[in-house]
Design a protein around this motif. Sequence first.
Motif, PDB file in Angstrom:
ATOM      1  N   UNK A 175       1.393  -1.517   0.190  1.00 43.11           N
ATOM      2  CA  UNK A 175      -0.357  -0.223   0.075  1.00 43.11           C
ATOM      3  C   UNK A 175       0.659   0.875   0.251  1.00 43.11           C
ATOM      4  N   UNK A 176       1.634   1.386   0.627  1.00 43.19           N
ATOM      5  CA  UNK A 176       2.742   2.154   1.154  1.00 43.19           C
ATOM      6  C   UNK A 176       3.234   2.728  -0.548  1.00 43.19           C
ATOM      7  N   UNK A 177       3.714   1.903  -1.109  1.00 41.06           N
ATOM      8  CA  UNK A 177       4.542   1.952  -2.217  1.00 41.06           C
ATOM      9  C   UNK A 177       3.767   2.346  -3.666  1.00 41.06           C
ATOM     10  N   UNK A 178       2.192   2.290  -2.937  1.00 45.64           N
ATOM     11  CA  UNK A 178       1.671   2.600  -4.040  1.00 45.64           C
ATOM     12  C   UNK A 178       1.447   3.553  -4.413  1.00 45.64           C
ATOM     13  N   UNK A 179       1.315   4.236  -3.109  1.00 40.60           N
ATOM     14  CA  UNK A 179       0.339   5.715  -2.466  1.00 40.60           C
ATOM     15  C   UNK A 179       2.498   6.513  -3.560  1.00 40.60           C
ATOM     16  N   UNK A 180       2.696   5.865  -3.033  1.00 39.79           N
ATOM     17  CA  UNK A 180       4.951   6.766  -3.682  1.00 39.79           C
ATOM     18  C   UNK A 180       4.092   6.629  -4.730  1.00 39.79           C
ATOM     19  N   UNK A 183       1.868   9.601  -6.779  1.00 32.39           N
ATOM     20  CA  UNK A 183       2.054  11.563  -6.288  1.00 32.39           C
ATOM     21  C   UNK A 183       3.228  12.041  -7.325  1.00 32.39           C
ATOM     22  N   UNK A 184       1.812  12.282  -7.512  1.00 34.93           N
ATOM     23  CA  UNK A 184       2.696  13.118  -8.939  1.00 34.93           C
ATOM     24  C   UNK A 184       3.521  14.591  -8.497  1.00 34.93           C
ATOM     25  N   UNK A 185       2.754  14.906  -7.414  1.00 37.44           N
ATOM     26  CA  UNK A 185       3.563  16.222  -6.630  1.00 37.44           C
ATOM     27  C   UNK A 185       5.049  16.116  -6.707  1.00 37.44           C
ATOM     28  N   UNK A 186       5.105  14.596  -5.786  1.00 33.49           N
ATOM     29  CA  UNK A 186       6.423  14.724  -5.116  1.00 33.49           C
ATOM     30  C   UNK A 186       7.428  14.810  -6.811  1.00 33.49           C
ATOM     31  N   UNK A 187       9.104  15.190  -5.795  1.00 32.71           N
ATOM     32  CA  UNK A 187       9.854  14.883  -6.603  1.00 32.71           C
ATOM     33  C   UNK A 187       9.447  13.248  -7.615  1.00 32.71           C
ATOM     34  N   UNK A 188      10.119  13.752  -8.715  1.00 35.46           N
ATOM     35  CA  UNK A 188      10.233  12.550 -10.309  1.00 35.46           C
ATOM     36  C   UNK A 188      10.633  11.314  -9.415  1.00 35.46           C
ATOM     37  N   UNK A 190      10.992  10.166  -5.751  1.00 33.53           N
ATOM     38  CA  UNK A 190      10.723   9.647  -5.526  1.00 33.53           C
ATOM     39  C   UNK A 190       9.564   8.393  -6.084  1.00 33.53           C
ATOM     40  N   UNK A 191       8.338   9.140  -6.791  1.00 31.04           N
ATOM     41  CA  UNK A 191       7.482   8.170  -7.228  1.00 31.04           C
ATOM     42  C   UNK A 191       8.256   7.727  -8.191  1.00 31.04           C
ATOM     43  N   UNK A 192       9.365   7.954  -9.105  1.00 33.47           N
ATOM     44  CA  UNK A 192      10.080   6.382  -9.269  1.00 33.47           C
ATOM     45  C   UNK A 192      10.449   5.224  -8.209  1.00 33.47           C
ATOM     46  N   UNK A 193      11.240   5.835  -7.754  1.00 33.05           N
ATOM     47  CA  UNK A 193      11.386   4.599  -6.641  1.00 33.05           C
ATOM     48  C   UNK A 193      10.350   3.868  -6.024  1.00 33.05           C
ATOM     49  N   UNK A 194       9.160   4.578  -6.014  1.00 30.57           N
ATOM     50  CA  UNK A 194       7.949   3.588  -5.529  1.00 30.57           C
ATOM     51  C   UNK A 194       7.430   2.944  -6.706  1.00 30.57           C
ATOM     52  N   UNK A 195       7.340   2.897  -7.868  1.00 34.33           N
ATOM     53  CA  UNK A 195       7.173   2.470  -9.558  1.00 34.33           C
ATOM     54  C   UNK A 195       8.481   0.884  -8.786  1.00 34.33           C
ATOM     55  N   UNK A 196       9.672   2.339  -8.890  1.00 32.23           N
ATOM     56  CA  UNK A 196      10.592   0.382  -8.992  1.00 32.23           C
ATOM     57  C   UNK A 196      10.746  -0.528  -7.989  1.00 32.23           C
ATOM     58  N   UNK A 197       9.799  -0.103  -6.850  1.00 34.25           N
ATOM     59  CA  UNK A 197      10.246  -1.668  -5.620  1.00 34.25           C
ATOM     60  C   UNK A 197       8.348  -2.298  -6.275  1.00 34.25           C
ATOM     61  N   UNK A 198       7.500  -1.260  -6.611  1.00 30.63           N
ATOM     62  CA  UNK A 198       6.188  -2.277  -7.081  1.00 30.63           C
ATOM     63  C   UNK A 198       6.573  -2.921  -7.459  1.00 30.63           C
TER      64      UNK A 198
END
Length: 422
Positions: A175-180, A183-188, A190-198
Amino acid sequence: MNLRPTGPAEGHLELPEFPFPGSSHRGPAPLFARLRAERPVVRVAWEGGGHAWLVTRHEDVVRVLGDPRFSRAASYAPDAPRFSGLFQAPRGMIISLDPPDHTRLRALAEQAFSPQRIEGMRPRVRELAGRLLDEVEKGAGQGPVDLVAGFAAPLAMTVICELLGVPEADRDQFHSWVRQFADVSAPKERSAEGGEKLGAYIAGLVAAKQREPADDVLSALAAARLGDGGSGEDRLAFEELVGLGFTLLGAGFDSSAGQIGNFTVTLLADHPDVWRRLGEHPEEIPAAVEELLRTVNLNGNDTSGLPRIATEDVTVGGVVIPAGEAVFLAFPSANRDAAVFPCPDRADFERADNPHLAFGHGIHRCLGAPLARLELAVALEELTRRYPGARLAVPEHELCWRAGDVNHNLLALPVELSRSTA
């Protein structure tokens, strides 16, 4: 507010940079009504740089969706227009492809993600919804309860995790990775990190399902075949299975959880009589879901956020869109088009003809639409049946929305539950 002229061919009309201000879950920015009437296909300046074409009428949106000269895959080309603050689906996902690649992938995916399979989940979804509300109700004696944290988010997350076969112990991290990622307002980064982990997690999950298939959609996708009677050798590659896992995640969690909250707010704030009626007449819930899908705006920037690129000069709505330029489709605006929906700004829960575009149209129509409809219907059935006297615990204007998300998602939804209408 920065105003930019839309071009000499469009006279004196000036528009703010896109996304336009004024959008909310209640509907698209008010400016869209004027655009539908005066400039249904218009070139807009993108906030942060660049330009794109915006299509706002139902007829024109449907036309673009059915025209192969508007390419999703071309938006990934090195020289394609880029837009800041925009979620771009990973390359290779089914929503990022054109035929024939898309046609093949869709045919394989539909074997595992069929309406029949999803409908078979209804008893389990109802059981989960009931169990969550039992837990929520235990806290109701202490005052208002949060239906986002206690009901909408865990229901949607549990359903998609069971569908994909995600072990229960991994779901909070998932769930936390999905939220990360969303979030398109965060630095790219951070979002990319969430996508990579997912992506890494889903890749591991796919590999496990290939080794030891189970009764879940990922296992069924891994077993899907094209050919004579479904026994051919054309199957999904490992990377395609991972991409479909991402697709189902988006369709099955973030959007569904967001709209459960949005629908609840809309009914309690604007239509408490309808809320009570649905509790007494659950047979009317499917039609109510369709009208709420039409009128409640999920899209954070009033489009799907998925650009298409014109591969040649194409005329839409009397306007020539040049080859190589990006096109965005304003689905919430199309769903308010008076040419298709009489009294379009009014929620009519008895509307018989409702060809809304909440799930898109044509070959890219949302693969997860049956699942979303099921979850939304079951959530409303359980909430309205149990709590006919429910009411918002704070004024609607005090509700807080998740900033920077792809969708209009509530941070919390405090509600006072009541089994009595007195």
